[in-house]
Design a protein around this motif. Structure first.
Motif, mmCIF file in Angstrom:
data_model
loop_
_atom_site.group_PDB
_atom_site.id
_atom_site.type_symbol
_atom_site.label_atom_id
_atom_site.label_comp_id
_atom_site.label_asym_id
_atom_site.label_seq_id
_atom_site.Cartn_x
_atom_site.Cartn_y
_atom_site.Cartn_z
ATOM 1 N N LYS A 1 -3.688 0.670 -9.952
ATOM 2 C CA LYS A 1 -4.039 -0.473 -9.097
ATOM 3 C C LYS A 1 -5.065 -0.085 -8.034
ATOM 4 O O LYS A 1 -5.904 -0.902 -7.647
ATOM 5 N N GLN A 2 -5.012 1.163 -7.545
ATOM 6 C CA GLN A 2 -5.999 1.596 -6.559
ATOM 7 C C GLN A 2 -7.381 1.714 -7.195
ATOM 8 O O GLN A 2 -8.395 1.355 -6.585
ATOM 9 N N GLN A 3 -7.448 2.242 -8.431
ATOM 10 C CA GLN A 3 -8.732 2.399 -9.092
ATOM 11 C C GLN A 3 -9.301 1.063 -9.549
ATOM 12 O O GLN A 3 -10.511 0.860 -9.516
ATOM 13 N N ASN A 4 -8.412 0.179 -10.002
ATOM 14 C CA ASN A 4 -8.864 -1.120 -10.503
ATOM 15 C C ASN A 4 -7.869 -2.195 -10.072
ATOM 16 O O ASN A 4 -6.898 -2.464 -10.772
ATOM 17 N N PRO A 5 -8.083 -2.814 -8.910
ATOM 18 C CA PRO A 5 -7.140 -3.826 -8.415
ATOM 19 C C PRO A 5 -6.941 -4.991 -9.373
ATOM 20 O O PRO A 5 -5.913 -5.680 -9.297
ATOM 21 N N GLU A 6 -7.885 -5.207 -10.288
ATOM 22 C CA GLU A 6 -7.774 -6.323 -11.228
ATOM 23 C C GLU A 6 -6.955 -5.967 -12.474
ATOM 24 O O GLU A 6 -6.683 -6.827 -13.306
ATOM 25 N N TRP B 1 0.639 2.802 -9.086
ATOM 26 C CA TRP B 1 -0.147 2.766 -7.836
ATOM 27 C C TRP B 1 -1.573 3.250 -8.075
ATOM 28 O O TRP B 1 -2.543 2.665 -7.566
ATOM 29 N N GLU C 1 0.826 -1.188 0.000
ATOM 30 C CA GLU C 1 0.000 0.000 0.000
ATOM 31 C C GLU C 1 0.864 1.244 0.000
ATOM 32 O O GLU C 1 1.764 1.375 0.815
ATOM 33 N N THR D 1 4.996 -5.760 -9.545
ATOM 34 C CA THR D 1 4.075 -5.841 -10.668
ATOM 35 C C THR D 1 4.415 -7.090 -11.466
ATOM 36 O O THR D 1 5.538 -7.578 -11.446
#
Length: 455
Positions: A173-178, A170, A74, A102
């Motif tokens: 990934k925060q907006q779309n973890p997938e 970052w 995080e 990543t």
């Protein structure tokens, strides 16, 4: 090693090497990847051992190991500006999450630093275009059509290119973890491709790369080899044509990446090219102020006055890394946590980086880049055997500046200018000196180039 091998080789292979310890006659060095470890052992072991024995006479051998990442999953919240004692939760390092890299379907990317987020990036006149474009790309990652593809960030070392690449990763990934995000250095891309070739798995390697959502490539200037460049160009075209986002960072614009072929340079420059320029005083002061606030929040009683920040912002002009490192050192080196950092103490700590008494160290690479840009000639032409007047004169000026502004010998200058004989260099220097006596315009041009190189 830099002096023995030259700046280009040093930057390509030794920039990320770190000394871990010297124990029992063994010098332990760590590198970022297995590919780099194997390459250094195969090609430079004797040179490294020789240098190590000059530093530690008892050294008998050198061991290369691959570093393990220590980054968290995080990104941190913005550090409050108020000076306060950190909470126990903030200092409990044992509760940090597992490390994150990543990657995509077994392809391991480079690690993301949780400190490098948009929240921690300081914006100024020199980087606001790159910052705005990076944020727009990150926020538009889920849309079918990206506004800038590819996004190409370029600038000198330490101006924030890597910071923005990490911040984009970052944010996505925060907006779309997938989302499938892959952040790679050019060296890691080369390493992965070479390993795939050896394993006869190159096709699968390429297919994995072409199916990710966003690809971020750092240090693009180090991508070498015609086969690797060709495969990267195919991957780039496939991703962009498929609506996938590509973000690339390098130390210069695509048109000046002479080691890349023309087709790739054209493709990289087909989106938005954003330059991150040298930081002005205002931006340097803002960075120091933010880092000082963070240091004061972590250390009870520590004070850094605005006078000290102004002094540091005036004297430290190279890069953001230099500013942050010296600000941290100032906080840690204070004799007492409750005593303020003084100008005298700051001056003692940053003396090795102060430029008030010594001019900026000029490299031959700087001269080649500046001369080629000023006269509109390709760097490769300067190093070639072409005898056109439009190329010979800039080449002679470059040799003259190399002799004037660096400590390199005539044979070394000749070698860096396309393996020319030292007599050719001497002729070029005398020719320019002769022309300058009668040509006022040439004198003004050379004075301008000298200022550009020293600033």
């Amino acid at each position: 090693m830099r002096g023995e091998l030259g700046e280009d080789v040093y930057a390509s292979w030794f920039r990320g090497v770190e000394i871990e310890e010297v124990d029992g006659g063994i010098v332990h060095l760590s590198v970022a990847t297995r590919f780099l470890r194997n390459w250094l052992k195969t090609h430079y072991y004797d040179s490294v051992l020789k240098q190590a024995q000059g530093e530690w006479p008892s050294a008998e051998r050198v061991e290369f190991t691959v570093r393990q990442p220590h980054f968290t999953i995080e990104p941190p919240k913005e550090t409050p500006c108020a000076r306060q004692t950190p909470s126990p939760a903030a200092t409990d390092r044992a509760q940090l999450p597992m490390p994150l890299r990543t990657g995509y379907e077994g392809f391991e990317g480079s690690p993301l630093d949780p400190r490098l987020s948009f929240a921690s990036f300081v914006v100024g006149n020199s980087n606001k275009l790159a910052h705005a474009a990076a944020k727009q790309v990150a926020h538009a990652s889920s849309s079918p059509q990206s506004p800038f593809n590819p996004l190409f960030l370029h600038g000198n070392v330490g101006l924030g290119k890597t910071h923005l690449l990490h911040a984009i990763a970052w944010e996505v990934k925060q907006q779309n973890p997938e989302a499938e995000v892959l952040y790679l250095t050019a060296e890691r891309f080369m390493s992965g491709f070479v390993q795939a070739l050896r394993a006869r798995d190159a096709l699968a390697f390429k297919e994995k790369l072409r199916n990710i959502d966003i690809l971020l490539i750092d240090d693009m200037e180090f991508l070498q080899g015609p086969t690797i460049q060709q495969e990267f160009c195919h991957t780039l075209n496939s991703l962009i044509d498929g609506g996938r986002q590509v973000v690339v960072a390098a130390d210069r614009a695509p048109t000046h990446l002479d080691k890349l072929d023309m087709r790739m340079r054209s493709r990289l420059g087909g989106g938005l090219v954003a330059e991150m320029k040298t930081m002005d005083y205002e931006l340097r002061h803002k960075i120091l102020e933010k880092r000082a606030q963070e240091a004061c929040a972590e250390t009870a009683g520590l004070e850094v006055s605005d006078t000290v920040l102004a002094f540091l912002a005036e004297r430290l002009t190279e890069s953001g890394r230099e500013l942050e490192a010296r600000c941290i050192v100032c906080g840690r080196a204070t004799s007492s946590p409750t005593s303020p950092v003084t100008i005298a103490g700051a001056e003692q700590i940053v003396r090795d980086l102060m430029r008030g008494t010594e001019p900026r160290r000029v490299r031959i690479d700087d001269i080649l880049r500046t001369v080629s840009k000023h006269y509109g000639v390709n760097r490769g032409d300067l190093l070639s055997g072409r005898r056109n007047r439009s190329i010979v004169r800039p080449r002679q000026i470059g040799m003259y500046l190399a002799k004037l502004l660096t400590s390199r010998s005539l044979p070394e200058i000749g070698r860096r200018f396309g393996n020319r004989d030292h007599t050719t260099v001497l002729h070029a220097i005398r020719k320019i000196e002769q022309l300058m006596t009668d040509d006022n315009q040439l004198r003004e041009e050379i004075e301008l180039l000298k200022r550009l190189l020293r600033d």
